[in-house]
Design an enzyme around this catalytic site. Structure first.
Site, PDB file in Angstrom:
ATOM      1  N   ASN A 193       0.880  -1.181   0.000  1.00 56.72           N
ATOM      2  CA  ASN A 193       0.000   0.000   0.000  1.00 56.72           C
ATOM      3  C   ASN A 193       0.910   1.222   0.000  1.00 56.72           C
ATOM      4  OD1 ASN A 193      -1.790   2.046   0.464  1.00 56.72           O
ATOM      5  ND2 ASN A 193      -2.378   1.382   2.535  1.00 56.72           N
ATOM      6  N   TRP A 194       0.993   1.860  -1.144  1.00 55.24           N
ATOM      7  CA  TRP A 194       1.928   2.991  -1.267  1.00 55.24           C
ATOM      8  C   TRP A 194       1.392   4.264  -0.637  1.00 55.24           C
ATOM      9  CZ3 TRP A 194       3.895   2.497  -7.076  1.00 55.24           C
ATOM     10  CH2 TRP A 194       4.494   1.227  -7.247  1.00 55.24           C
ATOM     11  N   LYS A 195       0.140   4.256  -0.259  1.00 53.67           N
ATOM     12  CA  LYS A 195      -0.496   5.439   0.352  1.00 53.67           C
ATOM     13  C   LYS A 195      -0.277   6.663  -0.534  1.00 53.67           C
ATOM     14  CE  LYS A 195      -0.181   3.177   4.802  1.00 53.67           C
ATOM     15  NZ  LYS A 195      -0.072   3.249   6.239  1.00 53.67           N
ATOM     16  N   HIS A 216      -9.574   1.196   5.212  1.00 49.90           N
ATOM     17  CA  HIS A 216      -8.275   1.404   5.848  1.00 49.90           C
ATOM     18  C   HIS A 216      -8.439   2.380   7.014  1.00 49.90           C
ATOM     19  CE1 HIS A 216      -4.141   2.507   6.572  1.00 49.90           C
ATOM     20  NE2 HIS A 216      -3.787   1.412   5.906  1.00 49.90           N
ATOM     21  N   GLU A 276      -6.724   4.751   8.055  1.00 51.42           N
ATOM     22  CA  GLU A 276      -6.453   6.165   7.754  1.00 51.42           C
ATOM     23  C   GLU A 276      -7.681   6.815   7.129  1.00 51.42           C
ATOM     24  OE1 GLU A 276      -2.837   5.422   5.620  1.00 51.42           O
ATOM     25  OE2 GLU A 276      -1.838   4.956   7.519  1.00 51.42           O
ATOM     26  N   GLU A 299      -5.181  -4.770  10.821  1.00 51.96           N
ATOM     27  CA  GLU A 299      -4.171  -3.719  10.954  1.00 51.96           C
ATOM     28  C   GLU A 299      -4.424  -2.944  12.243  1.00 51.96           C
ATOM     29  OE1 GLU A 299      -2.202  -2.581   6.962  1.00 51.96           O
ATOM     30  OE2 GLU A 299      -3.919  -1.280   7.271  1.00 51.96           O
ATOM     31  N   GLY A 324       2.717   2.447  10.824  1.00 53.68           N
ATOM     32  CA  GLY A 324       3.666   3.545  10.668  1.00 53.68           C
ATOM     33  C   GLY A 324       4.418   3.903  11.938  1.00 53.68           C
ATOM     34  N   SER A 367       3.641  -1.957  10.348  1.00 52.67           N
ATOM     35  CA  SER A 367       5.097  -2.011  10.552  1.00 52.67           C
ATOM     36  C   SER A 367       5.720  -3.344  10.143  1.00 52.67           C
ATOM     37  CB  SER A 367       5.456  -1.655  12.003  1.00 52.67           C
ATOM     38  OG  SER A 367       5.052  -0.325  12.286  1.00 52.67           O
ATOM     39  N   GLY A 400       2.907  -1.083   4.314  1.00 51.88           N
ATOM     40  CA  GLY A 400       2.915   0.327   3.962  1.00 51.88           C
ATOM     41  C   GLY A 400       4.328   0.795   3.651  1.00 51.88           C
ATOM     42  N   GLY A 401       4.960   1.442   4.624  1.00 51.67           N
ATOM     43  CA  GLY A 401       6.271   2.070   4.434  1.00 51.67           C
ATOM     44  C   GLY A 401       7.300   1.186   3.729  1.00 51.67           C
TER      45      GLY A 401
HETATM   46  P1  13P Z   1       3.109   0.531   7.670  1.00 49.61           P
HETATM   47  O1  13P Z   1       3.631  -0.760   7.061  1.00 49.61           O
HETATM   48  O2  13P Z   1       3.830   1.737   7.166  1.00 49.61           O
HETATM   49  O3  13P Z   1       3.038   0.438   9.150  1.00 49.61           O
HETATM   50  O4  13P Z   1       1.598   0.695   7.143  1.00 49.61           O
HETATM   51  C1  13P Z   1       0.714  -0.361   7.266  1.00 49.61           C
HETATM   52  C2  13P Z   1      -0.509  -0.045   6.502  1.00 49.61           C
HETATM   53  O5  13P Z   1      -1.279   0.811   6.884  1.00 49.61           O
HETATM   54  C3  13P Z   1      -0.750  -0.764   5.259  1.00 49.61           C
HETATM   55  O6  13P Z   1      -2.030  -0.572   4.788  1.00 49.61           O
END
Ligand code: 13P
Length: 259
Positions: free
Chosen positions: A9-11, A95, A97, A167, A173, A213, A234-235
């Site tokens: 997930n590149w956000k 998600h 967020e 999640e 994050g 993470s 994510g990251g």
């Molecule tokens: P991180 O891997 O950056 O913690 O993000 C997880 C996430 O929200 C994937 O959708």
């Protein structure tokens, strides 16, 4: 046997030019992934370019959200048929967020889940508790509410076509991942609920990913849990080598399970 699934997930990261570089590196680094399914979810602006680069190969394309209507006066929104046109087969739904920043409700998330399924794409329904909820002993209550509402009204067949992602909000994050035991405990609970909402057989086929993470260094231990069917990253998915490292670990577990 559930094939491990790793989703990046590149956000809200990357220009089209950067997305081209990242998706090319992932495609070239994972020519024939075996024992694992791989999906990347770039920002909307980069979907067309990344779709071209992936070229219908083994790495599939996903979107980070969608609107629940197929078309209409919804300024700024993107519908599922628009995504399907770009050979996008997966959509993240709910998600944390988006729940927090955009205020997406469980009811809206349910509409999105249904819309994704009705167009033949796969929804990845995200659930997870906040740090406060965990401290107050509300982890199961929270994820159960999100799961029941997100899947409300779906048939067993539709549930079978859905992917879940656990999640925990406190792990996203932050660099603090859930321990493998914490992930397995909640994901086992979710699978029990799936049994109740569909059937035991269907619940055994649904993949439940862990996200929060995840990186190459902790992926082995998390993915070794039988309840953890893959990762939503994510990251660490913004770095081709880091992401490929996680995919390779999932593939090793997937291939070993088959042998
Ligand atoms: P991180 O891997 O950056 O913690 O993000 C997880 C996430 O929200 C994937 O959708």
């Amino acid at each position: 046997m559930r094939t491990p699934l790793v989703i990046g997930n590149w956000k809200m990261h990357g220009t089209v030019a950067e997305a081209r570089v990242l998706s090319t590196a992932i495609r070239d680094g994972l020519k024939r992934p075996r024992g694992v399914q791989v999906v990347v979810c770039p920002p909307f602006t980069a979907l067309a370019a990344v779709s071209e680069i992936l070229g219908g190969g083994p790495i599939q394309l996903g979107a980070q959200t969608c609107h629940h209507e197929p078309a209409g006066a919804h300024t700024g929104e993107i519908s599922v048929p628009m995504l399907a046109e770009l050979i996008c087969r997966w959509v993240l739904v709910g998600h944390s967020e988006r729940r927090k920043e955009i205020g997406e409700s469980d009811e809206l998330i349910n509409l999105k889940t249904r819309a994704v399924l009705s167009h033949g794409l796969t929804p990845v329904l995200c659930v997870g508790e906040t740090a406060d909820e965990r401290r107050q002993g509300l982890t199961f209550t929270t994820v159960e509410g999100q799961l029941r509402a997100g899947l409300a009204g779906l048939t067993g067949d539709q549930i079978a076509k859905t992917v879940l992602a656990y999640e925990p909000v406190w792990a996203i994050g932050t660099g603090v991942n859930a321990t493998p035991a914490q992930a397995a405990e909640v994901q086992g609970y979710l699978r029990g609920l799936l049994s109740e909402l569909s059937s035991k057989e269907i619940a055994q086929t649904v993949r439940i990913l862990y996200g929060g993470s995840v990186k190459a260094e902790n992926a082995d231990a998390l993915l070794a849990e039988p309840e953890v069917d893959g990762a939503l990253v994510g990251g660490a998915s913004l770095n081709a080598q880091g992401f490929i490292g996680i995919v390779r670990k999932a593939a090793r577990i997937g291939t070993a399970a088959k042998e």
